[in-house]
Design an enzyme around this catalytic site. Structure first.
Site, short mmCIF file in Angstrom:
data_model
loop_
_atom_site.label_atom_id
_atom_site.label_comp_id
_atom_site.label_asym_id
_atom_site.label_seq_id
_atom_site.Cartn_x
_atom_site.Cartn_y
_atom_site.Cartn_z
N CYS A 9 0.83 -1.21 0.00
CA CYS A 9 0.00 0.00 0.00
C CYS A 9 0.87 1.27 0.00
CB CYS A 9 -0.91 0.00 1.24
SG CYS A 9 -1.85 1.52 1.38
N VAL A 49 -6.14 0.89 5.63
CA VAL A 49 -4.79 1.12 6.12
C VAL A 49 -4.23 2.30 5.33
CG1 VAL A 49 -4.39 -1.27 6.78
CG2 VAL A 49 -3.77 -0.55 4.47
N1 LIG Z 1 -7.62 7.95 1.96
C1 LIG Z 1 -6.96 6.81 2.57
C2 LIG Z 1 -6.72 5.79 1.50
C3 LIG Z 1 -6.07 4.52 2.05
C4 LIG Z 1 -6.33 3.32 1.15
O1 LIG Z 1 -6.91 3.44 0.07
N2 LIG Z 1 -5.88 2.15 1.63
C5 LIG Z 1 -6.18 0.93 0.92
C6 LIG Z 1 -4.93 0.06 0.75
S1 LIG Z 1 -3.71 0.86 -0.26
C7 LIG Z 1 -7.16 0.13 1.75
O2 LIG Z 1 -7.08 0.08 2.96
N3 LIG Z 1 -8.09 -0.52 1.06
C8 LIG Z 1 -9.07 -1.40 1.67
C9 LIG Z 1 -10.46 -0.84 1.61
O3 LIG Z 1 -10.64 0.29 1.10
O4 LIG Z 1 -11.37 -1.52 2.04
C10 LIG Z 1 -5.66 7.28 3.21
O5 LIG Z 1 -5.08 8.25 2.72
O6 LIG Z 1 -5.23 6.68 4.24
#
Ligand SMILES: N[C@@H](CCC(=O)N[C@@H](CS)C(=O)NCC(=O)O)C(=O)O
Length: 233
Positions: A9, A49
């Site tokens: 990530c 995350v």
């Molecule tokens: N806006 C969030 C985006 C984080 C994000 O997209 N994380 C992804 C992994 S790279 C995640 O947790 N995806 C799982 C989900 O959305 O359920 C940040 O800046 O922390």
């Protein structure tokens, strides 16, 4: 403190790169995003995350908010900045973070047309940065700052893709290329990910399901010979 992580990530890497740059100790806990543990769902408002659990037990979410917290909670990378400079730096950092998922989807492109389109979207952000960069080693001068940290995941991934597939997302943008090399020279890219990051990253983005993974994006590189042997294109 603990960072709840998913190995490849980029939002997590922005946070761990800042912790590494500030020499702050932290633990990592990797979770599966396809089967999120209940303890994580219980404390994570957005179910994503990175999640940072402070030593006081507070769960912080959203990478923009987490890095701003870390910049204030530990000695600042750039302590002398005016409020206006900080605001501009946040804007340049947001430009990177807004493009993390754009780059992810470009890397997963199934064919040439999709790669061209997605790479073009990322290219717009790269063009804006190319225009803004000066001749200093880092974004804000001679020392590493928050904008450098925000752009590191994009430029680190572009480097891996270039080395492993010969496709260059940075392209003909000399200042961005110089900056990319400078950031990679700091060693923060490796320090901010796990030791098997490149393999995990490549297994997902450079598999036979992606245009880049099939080695089809280049005519002139050492991989094309292998590509021809595998008849992958
Ligand atoms: N806006 C969030 C985006 C984080 C994000 O997209 N994380 C992804 C992994 S790279 C995640 O947790 N995806 C799982 C989900 O959305 O359920 C940040 O800046 O922390």
């Amino acid at each position: 403190m603990k960072v709840v992580s998913f190995k490849i990530c980029p939002f997590v890497q922005r946070v761990t790169a800042l912790l590494e740059a500030k020499n702050v100790d932290y633990e990592l806990e990797f979770i599966s995003l396809s089967d999120k543990p209940q303890w994580f769902l219980d404390i994570s408002p957005n179910g994503q995350v990175p999640l940072l659990i402070t030593d006081g037990g507070e769960a912080l979410f959203e990478s923009d908010a987490i890095v701003e917290y870390l910049e204030e909670a530990f000695p600042a990378l750039q302590p002398e900045l005016s409020l206006e400079e900080k605001a501009k730096n946040r804007a340049w950092s947001y430009l990177a973070a807004k493009n993390y998922l754009v780059q992810c989807s470009a890397q997963r492109s199934p064919d040439q047309d999709v790669l061209r389109e997605r790479s073009g979207m990322l290219g717009k952000a790269f063009d804006r940065m190319e225009k803004r960069l000066g001749d200093t080693p880092y974004f804000g001068g001679d020392s590493l700052g928050m904008v450098d940290i925000a752009w590191l995941p994009l430029l680190h991934r572009a480097d891996i893709i270039e080395r492993r597939s010969c496709y260059d997302f940075v392209g003909d943008r000399p200042k961005l290329k110089t900056w990319q090399r400078q950031l990679l020279r700091t060693g923060l890219a490796e320090k901010s990910v796990s030791s098997d990051f490149e393999d995990a990253f490549s297994a997902f983005y450079l598999s036979d399901q992606t245009y880049l993974g099939r080695g089809c994006a280049v005519d002139d590189c050492s991989l094309s010979e292998q590509c021809a042997l595998d008849a992958c294109c």
